[in-house]
Scaffold this motif. Structure first.
Motif, PDB file in Angstrom:
ATOM      1  N   TRP A 190       1.028  -0.922  -0.723  1.00  0.00           N
ATOM      2  CA  TRP A 190       0.233   0.161  -0.259  1.00  0.00           C
ATOM      3  C   TRP A 190       1.072   1.069   0.392  1.00  0.00           C
ATOM      4  N   GLU A 191       1.617   1.199   0.963  1.00  0.00           N
ATOM      5  CA  GLU A 191       2.851   2.597   0.402  1.00  0.00           C
ATOM      6  C   GLU A 191       3.531   2.946  -0.625  1.00  0.00           C
ATOM      7  N   LYS A 192       3.686   2.068  -1.267  1.00  0.00           N
ATOM      8  CA  LYS A 192       4.462   1.583  -2.416  1.00  0.00           C
ATOM      9  C   LYS A 192       3.672   2.631  -3.069  1.00  0.00           C
ATOM     10  N   GLY A 193       1.938   2.895  -3.083  1.00  0.00           N
ATOM     11  CA  GLY A 193       1.164   3.525  -4.218  1.00  0.00           C
ATOM     12  C   GLY A 193       0.841   2.386  -4.641  1.00  0.00           C
ATOM     13  N   VAL A 194       0.527   1.330  -5.053  1.00  0.00           N
ATOM     14  CA  VAL A 194       0.010   0.592  -5.871  1.00  0.00           C
ATOM     15  C   VAL A 194      -1.442   0.991  -5.704  1.00  0.00           C
ATOM     16  N   GLU A 200      -5.609   2.548  -9.212  1.00  0.00           N
ATOM     17  CA  GLU A 200      -6.893   3.172  -9.555  1.00  0.00           C
ATOM     18  C   GLU A 200      -7.023   4.272 -10.667  1.00  0.00           C
ATOM     19  N   ALA A 201      -5.815   5.033 -10.880  1.00  0.00           N
ATOM     20  CA  ALA A 201      -5.156   5.471 -12.243  1.00  0.00           C
ATOM     21  C   ALA A 201      -5.881   4.833 -13.138  1.00  0.00           C
ATOM     22  N   LEU A 202      -5.207   3.410 -13.441  1.00  0.00           N
ATOM     23  CA  LEU A 202      -5.094   2.764 -14.360  1.00  0.00           C
ATOM     24  C   LEU A 202      -6.396   2.395 -14.869  1.00  0.00           C
ATOM     25  N   ILE A 203      -7.060   2.706 -13.979  1.00  0.00           N
ATOM     26  CA  ILE A 203      -8.584   1.823 -13.780  1.00  0.00           C
ATOM     27  C   ILE A 203      -9.223   3.089 -14.438  1.00  0.00           C
ATOM     28  N   GLY A 253      -8.493   3.842 -18.282  1.00  0.00           N
ATOM     29  CA  GLY A 253      -8.569   2.597 -18.880  1.00  0.00           C
ATOM     30  C   GLY A 253      -6.663   2.322 -19.761  1.00  0.00           C
ATOM     31  N   ARG A 254      -6.155   2.549 -18.880  1.00  0.00           N
ATOM     32  CA  ARG A 254      -4.580   2.091 -19.650  1.00  0.00           C
ATOM     33  C   ARG A 254      -4.062   0.595 -19.597  1.00  0.00           C
ATOM     34  N   THR A 255      -3.001   0.717 -20.101  1.00  0.00           N
ATOM     35  CA  THR A 255      -2.735  -1.215 -19.439  1.00  0.00           C
ATOM     36  C   THR A 255      -1.605  -0.478 -18.880  1.00  0.00           C
ATOM     37  N   ALA A 256      -0.450  -1.397 -18.605  1.00  0.00           N
ATOM     38  CA  ALA A 256       0.359  -1.097 -17.972  1.00  0.00           C
ATOM     39  C   ALA A 256       1.109  -2.195 -17.335  1.00  0.00           C
ATOM     40  N   THR A 257       2.572  -2.424 -17.248  1.00  0.00           N
ATOM     41  CA  THR A 257       3.330  -3.787 -16.605  1.00  0.00           C
ATOM     42  C   THR A 257       3.417  -3.092 -15.250  1.00  0.00           C
ATOM     43  N   ASN A 295      -2.935  11.405  -5.057  1.00  0.00           N
ATOM     44  CA  ASN A 295      -4.793  12.027  -5.792  1.00  0.00           C
ATOM     45  C   ASN A 295      -4.173  10.871  -7.296  1.00  0.00           C
ATOM     46  N   ALA A 296      -5.164  10.072  -7.775  1.00  0.00           N
ATOM     47  CA  ALA A 296      -4.965   8.888  -8.927  1.00  0.00           C
ATOM     48  C   ALA A 296      -5.020   9.256 -10.053  1.00  0.00           C
ATOM     49  N   ALA A 297      -6.397  11.265  -9.929  1.00  0.00           N
ATOM     50  CA  ALA A 297      -6.774  11.738 -10.908  1.00  0.00           C
ATOM     51  C   ALA A 297      -4.807  12.742 -11.862  1.00  0.00           C
ATOM     52  N   SER A 298      -4.671  12.803 -10.308  1.00  0.00           N
ATOM     53  CA  SER A 298      -3.198  13.702 -11.106  1.00  0.00           C
ATOM     54  C   SER A 298      -1.823  13.301 -11.796  1.00  0.00           C
TER      55      SER A 298
END
Length: 418
Positions: A241-245, A250-253, A256-260, A348-351
């Motif tokens: 959690w502390e690493k911000g995953v 939330e930002a990826l959802i 709709g972006r993909t990531a590894t 801040n996922a929006a940021s």
């Protein structure tokens, strides 16, 4: 002289142990008589460094599961105290003790052993356990950086622990055990910082002697990356959690972006279920990470905590991969200043989503990629330079308080702090 390296474990699973192993390697290569105290079985050191004299406790770290006896042993480990005390009894006046990790097995008892001897004591601050009870200056309930004075009434009342308030009280007790080694002892401890911006977080602990020696690193990819020709967003680190995953997810959802996302940790299963459109394989071999990094458009470091250095982010920049880092990361300001990436508002996922959208521009990514590659040449010392500086620290301690000593001869990434 004799060098004694102290660390919780002998198997490299994180940055602190990796640096501890590099210190052993550098000491042996310099012809220094090298002894090692580890809390586990010590096989990692015995296998890699047959010339080192290893004292091991054969115990398990807290992260492998907590036993009832750990409530006492991990506050004050009598076996660790006796082992280190016996090692120093062999002769301590020409001994340098270099401490790395102690919070998982060895406990603050090692500082009580060190306080009894005249050995020179160096501690590398890989985190903030020298001053903060939870080691991160982070409120794990709110996700906000904590600004309370450690061990103050406000700190005592703050339910900031990742588990529960009872565990917070135990951590406070452990910190009191650590401090009770005595101010005279802590006044003589020398602290090596992984990043110069760590110093304000540690200075209130009664520590007086700081110097910065950034950890050496190598490029994440085998060859310089033309990031603007790629489309992969990349995260590499512990799934916590502390690493911000969760912010990243939330930002990826949201977009709709993909990531590894590469890494192990307690949130791995959660990330795999939350991001079915992404590649979340767990941990991968170095060769596979190199291959994936070569296809990266940008690297993500969304940590909620004041990340002391961000070694993997530095490795990405050395490869020419621009980074998007949290505003709480201690390297955030230099990333922005050197045009090596973008900074988003921590948590801040929006940021974060907005910054990822900016990476759609080929011109932006090319500019940041070139900036990252240029800054990557200066962000950390080479392995040879780091080893040279480390041995100088061991063999010829700097005169603390002499303003500007050797600063002019140091490359960027080194700094003397007074």
């Amino acid at each position: 002289m004799r060098l004694v390296v102290v660390n919780d474990v002998s198997v490299v699973l994180g940055g602190a142990t990796k640096v501890a192993m590099q210190c052993i390697e550098a000491g042996i290569a310099a012809g220094i008589d090298c002894s090692v105290l580890v809390g586990d079985d010590g096989e990692g050191v015995r296998t890699s460094f047959p010339a080192a004299k290893v004292t091991s406790l054969g115990e398990r770290p807290l992260r492998d599961g907590v036993r009832l006896l750990d409530v006492i042993d991990r506050n004050y480990n009598c076996r660790a105290y006796e082992a280190l005390d016996n090692m120093l009894a062999e002769g301590d006046e020409e001994t340098v003790v270099h401490v790395h990790g102690w919070s998982q097995i060895l406990s603050p008892s090692i500082f009580h052993a060190l306080a009894r001897h005249r050995a020179r004591v160096i501690v590398t601050a890989h985190d903030f356990f020298l001053n903060c009870p939870n080691g991160g200056y982070l409120n794990f309930r709110t996700g906000e950086v904590c600004h309370y004075q450690p061990l103050s009434a406000a700190c005592l009342c703050s339910n900031c622990d990742k588990r529960n308030y009872v565990h917070k009280l135990w951590r406070l007790g452990r910190m009191l055990t650590q401090r009770s080694a005595g101010q005279a002892f802590w006044n003589r401890v020398e602290v090596i910082l992984a990043h110069e911006n760590m110093e304000p977080y540690l200075s209130s602990a009664g520590l007086k002697h700081f110097r910065t020696l950034r950890t050496p690193c190598k490029p994440l990819a085998a060859e310089p990356v033309k990031a603007w020709l790629n489309d992969r967003a990349l995260f590499l680190g512990r799934m916590t959690w502390e690493k911000g995953v969760r912010t990243l997810a939330e930002a990826l959802i949201r977009t709709g972006r993909t990531a590894t996302l590469i890494g192990q940790g307690p949130l791995l299963d959660e990330m795999q279920h939350a991001l079915p459109h992404c590649y979340v394989p767990g941990w991968l071999e170095d060769s596979e990470v190199q291959r994936i990094a070569a296809e990266a458009r940008f690297f993500l470091m969304p940590s909620l905590m004041p990340e002391p250095y961000g070694l993997v982010a530095a490795e990405a920049m050395m490869s020419g991969i621009p980074v998007i880092v949290s505003s709480n990361a201690l390297i955030a300001e230099e990333v922005a200043r050197n045009g090596a990436g973008l900074v988003f508002e921590s948590g801040n996922a929006a940021s974060l989503a907005d910054k990822m959208a900016m990476m759609d521009s080929v011109a932006t990514v090319r500019r940041l990629s070139e900036g990252a590659y240029e800054y990557g040449k200066r962000i950390a010392p080479s392995g040879d330079e780091w080893r040279r500086r480390l041995i100088e620290i061991y063999q010829r301690p700097m005169s603390w308080g002499v303003k500007g000593e050797e600063v002019g001869s140091l490359p960027e990434g080194f700094q003397v702090i007074h």
